[in-house]
Motif scaffolding. Structure first.
Motif, PDB file in Angstrom:
ATOM      1  N   LYS A  32       5.801  -6.321   6.259  1.00 43.13           N
ATOM      2  CA  LYS A  32       4.658  -7.160   6.651  1.00 43.13           C
ATOM      3  C   LYS A  32       5.051  -8.135   7.751  1.00 43.13           C
ATOM      4  O   LYS A  32       4.307  -8.349   8.713  1.00 43.13           O
ATOM      5  CB  LYS A  32       4.128  -7.931   5.445  1.00 43.13           C
ATOM      6  CG  LYS A  32       3.358  -7.087   4.467  1.00 43.13           C
ATOM      7  CD  LYS A  32       2.909  -7.930   3.282  1.00 43.13           C
ATOM      8  CE  LYS A  32       2.257  -7.083   2.216  1.00 43.13           C
ATOM      9  NZ  LYS A  32       1.896  -7.865   1.028  1.00 43.13           N
TER      10      LYS A  32
ATOM     11  N   GLU B 107       4.030   2.865   1.658  1.00 43.59           N
ATOM     12  CA  GLU B 107       4.592   4.119   2.188  1.00 43.59           C
ATOM     13  C   GLU B 107       5.559   3.828   3.333  1.00 43.59           C
ATOM     14  O   GLU B 107       6.646   4.407   3.411  1.00 43.59           O
ATOM     15  CB  GLU B 107       3.486   5.042   2.690  1.00 43.59           C
ATOM     16  CG  GLU B 107       2.628   5.657   1.620  1.00 43.59           C
ATOM     17  CD  GLU B 107       1.424   6.405   2.186  1.00 43.59           C
ATOM     18  OE1 GLU B 107       1.026   7.405   1.564  1.00 43.59           O
ATOM     19  OE2 GLU B 107       0.881   5.980   3.230  1.00 43.59           O
TER      20      GLU B 107
ATOM     21  N   HIS C 118       2.146   2.077  10.522  1.00 43.44           N
ATOM     22  CA  HIS C 118       0.973   1.522   9.835  1.00 43.44           C
ATOM     23  C   HIS C 118      -0.300   1.578  10.681  1.00 43.44           C
ATOM     24  O   HIS C 118      -1.330   2.077  10.232  1.00 43.44           O
ATOM     25  CB  HIS C 118       1.257   0.079   9.405  1.00 43.44           C
ATOM     26  CG  HIS C 118       0.138  -0.538   8.633  1.00 43.44           C
ATOM     27  ND1 HIS C 118      -0.263  -0.083   7.398  1.00 43.44           N
ATOM     28  CD2 HIS C 118      -0.690  -1.573   8.939  1.00 43.44           C
ATOM     29  CE1 HIS C 118      -1.273  -0.807   6.966  1.00 43.44           C
ATOM     30  NE2 HIS C 118      -1.549  -1.720   7.885  1.00 43.44           N
TER      31      HIS C 118
ATOM     32  N   SER D 273       0.277   3.571   4.616  1.00 44.89           N
ATOM     33  CA  SER D 273       0.087   2.282   3.949  1.00 44.89           C
ATOM     34  C   SER D 273       1.387   1.482   4.031  1.00 44.89           C
ATOM     35  O   SER D 273       2.452   2.039   4.308  1.00 44.89           O
ATOM     36  CB  SER D 273      -0.303   2.495   2.490  1.00 44.89           C
ATOM     37  OG  SER D 273       0.782   3.038   1.772  1.00 44.89           O
ATOM     38  N   LEU D 274       1.304   0.187   3.769  1.00 39.77           N
ATOM     39  CA  LEU D 274       2.509  -0.646   3.808  1.00 39.77           C
ATOM     40  C   LEU D 274       3.549  -0.209   2.774  1.00 39.77           C
ATOM     41  O   LEU D 274       4.737  -0.158   3.108  1.00 39.77           O
ATOM     42  CB  LEU D 274       2.152  -2.123   3.651  1.00 39.77           C
ATOM     43  CG  LEU D 274       1.422  -2.744   4.855  1.00 39.77           C
ATOM     44  CD1 LEU D 274       1.038  -4.181   4.565  1.00 39.77           C
ATOM     45  CD2 LEU D 274       2.273  -2.670   6.105  1.00 39.77           C
TER      46      LEU D 274
ATOM     47  N   GLU E 214       8.584  -4.623   1.097  1.00 40.44           N
ATOM     48  CA  GLU E 214       7.243  -4.758   1.656  1.00 40.44           C
ATOM     49  C   GLU E 214       7.088  -6.054   2.441  1.00 40.44           C
ATOM     50  O   GLU E 214       6.367  -6.095   3.439  1.00 40.44           O
ATOM     51  CB  GLU E 214       6.194  -4.701   0.540  1.00 40.44           C
ATOM     52  CG  GLU E 214       5.328  -3.478   0.625  1.00 40.44           C
ATOM     53  CD  GLU E 214       4.235  -3.447  -0.404  1.00 40.44           C
ATOM     54  OE1 GLU E 214       3.113  -3.900  -0.093  1.00 40.44           O
ATOM     55  OE2 GLU E 214       4.516  -2.971  -1.511  1.00 40.44           O
TER      56      GLU E 214
END
Length: 191
Positions: free
Chosen positions: A168, A155, A146, A152-153, A164
């Motif tokens: 995160k 992806e 990232h 992107s998160l 996700e």
């Protein structure tokens, strides 16, 4: 020689083309491997496996007319790095359960704000890579994907086959632990 010509020669099994591809991408891919690996030995093994896998995939690639070789090599190599780390099951999955320790002080571990102890704009590359290598694999993977490589998160979560929310969480833990590692390294250098 253009990328298309190089790939066509690779598909014919030309050894000079393999050597040229190796010479062209060794340095770039070695830097990526060093960021994704936990130490130099693992980085070298990852580099050898990933580079040979990329060559194998290129030899079998069908649509070479619309291929951006630089983007293809980077993306495929990163995918191979992820597969390599995840293949070391015990290391990846056991360490992914480690939680970031909470200190009792009111320190702010946001890498994008100014900090009294460390000037993050003037960190030596060796310190940064060493600090990054000390992070557990699941956190190191998402941080590289990232923050460094710009995925992107969604992806990154697809590449890692994770939710996700997990991605995160690991990203926040990675930022927290990276800052702690950098501070410790800088403090040791100043002492």
């Amino acid at each position: 020689m253009s990328s298309i010509e190089l790939i066509m020669l690779l598909q014919r099994g030309d050894q000079a083309a393999k050597r040229q591809l190796f010479d062209s991408y060794y340095g770039k891919l070695a830097a990526i491997a060093q960021r994704y690996a936990k130490d130099q030995a693992q980085a070298e093994e990852m580099l050898n496996i990933g580079l040979s896998s990329c060559m194998y995939k290129l030899e079998r690639h069908r649509h070479i007319q619309d291929l951006n070789l630089d983007a293809y090599m980077k993306t495929e190599f990163i995918t191979d790095c992820i597969a390599f780390i995840k293949s070391i099951r015990s290391e990846y999955y056991v360490s992914s359960t480690v939680n970031a320790s909470r200190e009792t002080s009111a320190k702010n571990y946001n890498l994008f704000e100014t900090h009294d102890l460390v000037d993050f704009h003037h960190i030596d590359n060796a310190v940064l890579i060493k600090s990054l290598q000390q992070i557990v694999p699941s956190q190191r993977l998402i941080f590289n994907l990232h923050v460094v490589d710009g995925f992107s998160l969604p992806e990154a979560s697809a590449m890692l086959e994770s939710s996700e929310e997990t991605v995160k969480s690991n990203l926040e833990k990675a930022r927290f632990n990276l800052q702690k590692n950098i501070e410790a390294s800088v403090k040791n250098i100043k002492v």
